[in-house]
Design an enzyme around this catalytic site. Sequence first.
Site, PDB file in Angstrom:
ATOM      1  N   ASP A  17       0.826  -1.216   0.000  1.00  0.00           N
ATOM      2  CA  ASP A  17       0.000   0.000   0.000  1.00  0.00           C
ATOM      3  C   ASP A  17       0.859   1.264   0.000  1.00  0.00           C
ATOM      4  OD1 ASP A  17      -2.361   1.407  -0.024  1.00  0.00           O
ATOM      5  OD2 ASP A  17      -2.719   1.234   2.132  1.00  0.00           O
ATOM      6  N   HIS A  34       2.335   3.230  -8.975  1.00  0.00           N
ATOM      7  CA  HIS A  34       2.147   1.791  -9.245  1.00  0.00           C
ATOM      8  C   HIS A  34       3.326   1.254 -10.052  1.00  0.00           C
ATOM      9  CE1 HIS A  34      -1.731   2.218  -7.511  1.00  0.00           C
ATOM     10  NE2 HIS A  34      -2.263   2.910  -8.512  1.00  0.00           N
ATOM     11  N   GLU A  64     -12.524  -4.438  -4.198  1.00  0.00           N
ATOM     12  CA  GLU A  64     -12.973  -3.056  -3.944  1.00  0.00           C
ATOM     13  C   GLU A  64     -12.253  -2.047  -4.851  1.00  0.00           C
ATOM     14  OE1 GLU A  64     -12.060  -5.232  -1.540  1.00  0.00           O
ATOM     15  OE2 GLU A  64     -14.034  -5.619  -0.671  1.00  0.00           O
ATOM     16  N   ASN A  65     -11.065  -2.405  -5.335  1.00  0.00           N
ATOM     17  CA  ASN A  65     -10.288  -1.460  -6.155  1.00  0.00           C
ATOM     18  C   ASN A  65     -10.923  -1.161  -7.518  1.00  0.00           C
ATOM     19  OD1 ASN A  65      -7.088  -2.668  -4.896  1.00  0.00           O
ATOM     20  ND2 ASN A  65      -8.180  -0.800  -4.331  1.00  0.00           N
TER      21      ASN A  65
HETATM   22  C1  IPE Z   1      -5.568  -2.655  -0.265  1.00  0.00           C
HETATM   23  O1  IPE Z   1      -5.159  -1.333  -0.464  1.00  0.00           O
HETATM   24  C2  IPE Z   1      -5.535  -3.384  -1.549  1.00  0.00           C
HETATM   25  C3  IPE Z   1      -4.216  -3.587  -2.152  1.00  0.00           C
HETATM   26  C4  IPE Z   1      -3.068  -3.271  -1.634  1.00  0.00           C
HETATM   27  C5  IPE Z   1      -4.238  -4.237  -3.423  1.00  0.00           C
HETATM   28  P1  IPE Z   1      -6.219  -0.149  -0.556  1.00  0.00           P
HETATM   29  O2  IPE Z   1      -5.444   1.108  -0.666  1.00  0.00           O
HETATM   30  O3  IPE Z   1      -7.195  -0.423  -1.626  1.00  0.00           O
HETATM   31  O4  IPE Z   1      -6.945  -0.277   0.849  1.00  0.00           O
HETATM   32  P2  IPE Z   1      -7.968   0.703   1.593  1.00  0.00           P
HETATM   33  O5  IPE Z   1      -9.166   0.827   0.723  1.00  0.00           O
HETATM   34  O6  IPE Z   1      -7.280   2.012   1.782  1.00  0.00           O
HETATM   35  O7  IPE Z   1      -8.259   0.045   2.893  1.00  0.00           O
HETATM   36  C1  IPE Z   2      -1.624   0.255  -3.335  1.00  0.00           C
HETATM   37  O1  IPE Z   2      -1.350   1.622  -3.346  1.00  0.00           O
HETATM   38  C2  IPE Z   2      -1.904  -0.310  -4.708  1.00  0.00           C
HETATM   39  C3  IPE Z   2      -3.310  -0.723  -4.918  1.00  0.00           C
HETATM   40  C4  IPE Z   2      -4.256  -0.656  -4.056  1.00  0.00           C
HETATM   41  C5  IPE Z   2      -3.620  -1.253  -6.216  1.00  0.00           C
HETATM   42  P1  IPE Z   2      -2.514   2.690  -3.358  1.00  0.00           P
HETATM   43  O2  IPE Z   2      -2.847   2.994  -4.773  1.00  0.00           O
HETATM   44  O3  IPE Z   2      -3.643   2.248  -2.522  1.00  0.00           O
HETATM   45  O4  IPE Z   2      -1.802   3.941  -2.710  1.00  0.00           O
HETATM   46  P2  IPE Z   2      -2.437   4.958  -1.670  1.00  0.00           P
HETATM   47  O5  IPE Z   2      -2.942   4.161  -0.523  1.00  0.00           O
HETATM   48  O6  IPE Z   2      -3.546   5.676  -2.379  1.00  0.00           O
HETATM   49  O7  IPE Z   2      -1.302   5.845  -1.302  1.00  0.00           O
HETATM   50 MG    MG Z   3      -4.071   2.475  -0.546  1.00  0.00          MG
END
Ligand code: IPE
Ligand code: IPE
Ligand code: MG
Length: 246
Positions: A17, A34, A64-65
Amino acid sequence: MDIEKDKLPKHVAIIMDGNGRWAKKQGFARVFGHKSGVRSVRDSIKVCLENRISCLTLYAFSEENWARPKMEVSTIMNLMVSSMKDELSSFLKNGVRFRYIGDDTRLSDSMKEEFDYCVEQTAHCQNMTLVIAVNYSAQTEIVSAARKIASDVAEGKLKVEEINKSTIENHLYTAGLPPVDLLIRTSGEQRISNFLLWQIAYSELYFSPVLWPDFSEKIFTDILKDFTSRERRYGKTSEQLEQQNK
Ligand code: IPE
Ligand code: IPE
Ligand code: MG
């Protein structure tokens, strides 16, 4: 301090994350984070190989993404496919077996083809297993296990009284993998976000403030050292464990 090798985890899972915040901090678009996170994935695999950690599960994309902007979703998907193409020769060279978990019905045909090809090509590799969780949701995984078990009961293949912990485990996406010993989440968030709920029942948890693209071999190795210093009691007392280890 050297790492006590016999105390190392067999299975490490990582919630990668902080990519978006990392990019934003330097004035770039989120997707740049990413792209930069791929290096941390490579480094993490290297640390597992060096320490003979047999399984690494990485949370790459949650169910959820899908709610993120379309452009970000498609960049992440394309990045996963192109990284897989780039890394296959290194997986083969280093004996990395590839596997992916999650609900694959929503993945594009080209992604499934690329991933399945990598699964096939690395099936004989024995140094470690790399598991990528894509379109993954632990709750969906448990629902799907419950459905499979219920249909086995309905078809008379299984009796209700025969259902036990192994039955559930064998119907999860992670069937056959060792239990997760260590769960790491980067970026300072302290939540599980629907990752491996069943599988982390007795995992050690480690929350690192580092944003995923800054995760390094040194940081991972230090977390492993911290893990080896923890006492995993599984409900017992310290005194019982000392007695056991005599
Ligand atoms: C969790 O990260 C999913 C992955 C790392 C793939 P998110 O950034 O989506 O999590 P939340 O929504 O902040 O909890
Ligand atoms: C994790 O990094 C990657 C995925 C969830 C795919 P984020 O994209 O959630 O990065 P933040 O949490 O917004 O910084
Ligand atoms: Mg995140």
